[in-house]
Design a protein around this motif. Structure first.
Motif, PDB file in Angstrom:
ATOM      1  N   ASP A  95       0.878  -1.326   0.024  1.00 34.67           N
ATOM      2  CA  ASP A  95       0.087  -0.026  -0.121  1.00 34.67           C
ATOM      3  C   ASP A  95       0.993   1.330   0.100  1.00 34.67           C
ATOM      4  O   ASP A  95       1.826   1.494   0.854  1.00 34.67           O
ATOM      5  CB  ASP A  95      -0.939   0.006   1.349  1.00 34.67           C
ATOM      6  CG  ASP A  95      -1.998  -1.140   1.161  1.00 34.67           C
ATOM      7  OD1 ASP A  95      -2.251  -1.579   0.071  1.00 34.67           O
ATOM      8  OD2 ASP A  95      -2.574  -1.259   2.214  1.00 34.67           O
ATOM      9  N   GLY A  96       0.588   2.009  -0.946  1.00 34.78           N
ATOM     10  CA  GLY A  96       1.257   3.375  -0.984  1.00 34.78           C
ATOM     11  C   GLY A  96       2.385   3.639  -1.728  1.00 34.78           C
ATOM     12  O   GLY A  96       3.031   4.804  -2.024  1.00 34.78           O
ATOM     13  N   ILE A  97       2.878   2.453  -2.224  1.00 34.84           N
ATOM     14  CA  ILE A  97       4.183   2.396  -3.224  1.00 34.84           C
ATOM     15  C   ILE A  97       3.879   1.987  -4.721  1.00 34.84           C
ATOM     16  O   ILE A  97       3.474   0.804  -4.649  1.00 34.84           O
ATOM     17  CB  ILE A  97       5.103   1.722  -2.736  1.00 34.84           C
ATOM     18  CG1 ILE A  97       5.722   2.162  -1.295  1.00 34.84           C
ATOM     19  CG2 ILE A  97       6.412   1.404  -3.485  1.00 34.84           C
ATOM     20  CD1 ILE A  97       6.748   1.699  -0.645  1.00 34.84           C
ATOM     21  N   GLU A  98       4.056   2.508  -5.645  1.00 35.86           N
ATOM     22  CA  GLU A  98       3.873   2.308  -6.994  1.00 35.86           C
ATOM     23  C   GLU A  98       5.164   2.405  -7.732  1.00 35.86           C
ATOM     24  O   GLU A  98       5.606   3.457  -7.804  1.00 35.86           O
ATOM     25  CB  GLU A  98       2.689   2.713  -7.539  1.00 35.86           C
ATOM     26  CG  GLU A  98       2.452   2.138  -9.040  1.00 35.86           C
ATOM     27  CD  GLU A  98       1.174   2.716  -9.825  1.00 35.86           C
ATOM     28  OE1 GLU A  98       0.343   2.185 -10.027  1.00 35.86           O
ATOM     29  OE2 GLU A  98       1.401   3.987 -10.018  1.00 35.86           O
ATOM     30  N   PHE A  99       5.484   1.391  -8.789  1.00 37.23           N
ATOM     31  CA  PHE A  99       6.586   1.607  -9.689  1.00 37.23           C
ATOM     32  C   PHE A  99       6.129   1.365 -10.995  1.00 37.23           C
ATOM     33  O   PHE A  99       5.259   0.504 -11.294  1.00 37.23           O
ATOM     34  CB  PHE A  99       7.890   0.596  -9.230  1.00 37.23           C
ATOM     35  CG  PHE A  99       8.506   0.758  -8.021  1.00 37.23           C
ATOM     36  CD1 PHE A  99       9.322   1.852  -7.805  1.00 37.23           C
ATOM     37  CD2 PHE A  99       8.223  -0.108  -6.987  1.00 37.23           C
ATOM     38  CE1 PHE A  99       9.720   1.824  -6.475  1.00 37.23           C
ATOM     39  CE2 PHE A  99       8.840   0.028  -5.696  1.00 37.23           C
ATOM     40  CZ  PHE A  99       9.512   1.045  -5.249  1.00 37.23           C
ATOM     41  N   TYR A 100       6.496   1.989 -12.120  1.00 36.77           N
ATOM     42  CA  TYR A 100       6.055   1.832 -13.452  1.00 36.77           C
ATOM     43  C   TYR A 100       7.094   2.127 -14.285  1.00 36.77           C
ATOM     44  O   TYR A 100       8.186   2.671 -13.990  1.00 36.77           O
ATOM     45  CB  TYR A 100       5.012   2.580 -13.390  1.00 36.77           C
ATOM     46  CG  TYR A 100       5.190   4.251 -13.375  1.00 36.77           C
ATOM     47  CD1 TYR A 100       5.680   4.857 -14.331  1.00 36.77           C
ATOM     48  CD2 TYR A 100       4.937   4.952 -12.213  1.00 36.77           C
ATOM     49  CE1 TYR A 100       6.054   6.237 -14.140  1.00 36.77           C
ATOM     50  CE2 TYR A 100       5.313   6.192 -11.684  1.00 36.77           C
ATOM     51  CZ  TYR A 100       5.753   6.976 -12.738  1.00 36.77           C
ATOM     52  OH  TYR A 100       6.105   8.214 -12.543  1.00 36.77           O
ATOM     53  N   ALA A 101       7.071   1.371 -15.592  1.00 38.23           N
ATOM     54  CA  ALA A 101       8.063   1.377 -16.527  1.00 38.23           C
ATOM     55  C   ALA A 101       7.217   1.336 -17.988  1.00 38.23           C
ATOM     56  O   ALA A 101       6.267   0.414 -17.913  1.00 38.23           O
ATOM     57  CB  ALA A 101       9.292   0.443 -16.319  1.00 38.23           C
TER      58      ALA A 101
END
Length: 227
Positions: A95-101
């Protein structure tokens, strides 16, 4: 979950009269037909989301714009096309952390483009980068704090139909930190944090090349409220 799709759309840009000091000419309406085939996937209770797609765009009377101090020049390419692929992945480990590429590749060509100033058939369409790559992450706390870091790479791009002036690939880094609550937010931000030098356009001015620089490093604060 898994979802595959196919999309078709069509569009047009109206023709008109372009005005320039060297003379004015008519240009035709541009028509385009867009085809996209893609697939979306989610895994681990949607903690991992994946998107991939391939697309093809067919242009008729493509409007090619060239800016110069005497005015804007617009020519119609009888036929042109763009073919490409793109992909994106998003990961939420907690919860609260997102990574994207994400990444995309586009091959765009003038198929038939014979103008009063030259035959550009077979050349790469100007102002469309060959590739893009983006990476980033976002952190949000339960009490309203947030931080977001974005990195984006834009690949080589031609600025003219004759493919004589090229902008080499460059990358930009953006940062935002702040506090959000209900209908308001307070932020500090940095755009182009590394102060990368790049250009957004180029043209000939009195026989010499001139260019429009991109946005330099900007540091600032922002207050947002909605009612």
């Amino acid at each position: 979950g898994q979802r595959s799709y196919f999309r078709f759309s069509t569009g047009q840009q109206p023709g008109g009269l372009e005005l320039a000091a060297a003379g004015s000419t008519d240009y035709d309406t541009e028509r385009s037909f867009h085809y996209e085939l893609g697939h979306d996937s989610s895994f681990v209770d949607q903690a991992v989301q994946l998107h991939v797609a391939a697309f093809y765009t067919d242009y008729h009377d493509y409007q090619s714009y060239q800016f110069n101090p005497a005015g804007q020049t617009i020519f119609n390419a009888e036929n042109a096309h763009a073919l490409g692929v793109e992909g994106e992945v998003r990961v939420t480990p907690c919860d609260g952390i997102e990574f994207y590429a994400g990444a995309g590749y586009t091959k765009a060509r003038f198929d038939d483009f014979d103008t009063p100033i030259g035959d550009f058939s077979g050349n790469t369409i100007n102002n469309i980068p060959v590739c893009t790559v983006n990476l980033g992450g976002e952190y949000r706390t339960s009490w309203g704090g947030m931080a977001r870091l974005d990195w984006r790479y834009t690949g080589d791009i031609w600025f003219d139909e004759g493919n004589t002036v090229k902008q080499e690939g460059y990358s930009l880094l953006n940062l935002r930190v702040g506090y959000e609550r209900d209908n308001y937010g307070i932020y500090l931000f940095a755009r182009n944090l590394l102060d990368t030098e790049y250009y957004t356009n180029t043209y000939l001015f009195q026989g010499s090349p001139a260019a429009t620089p991109g946005i330099p490093r900007i540091l600032g604060a922002e207050v947002r409220a909605s009612f």
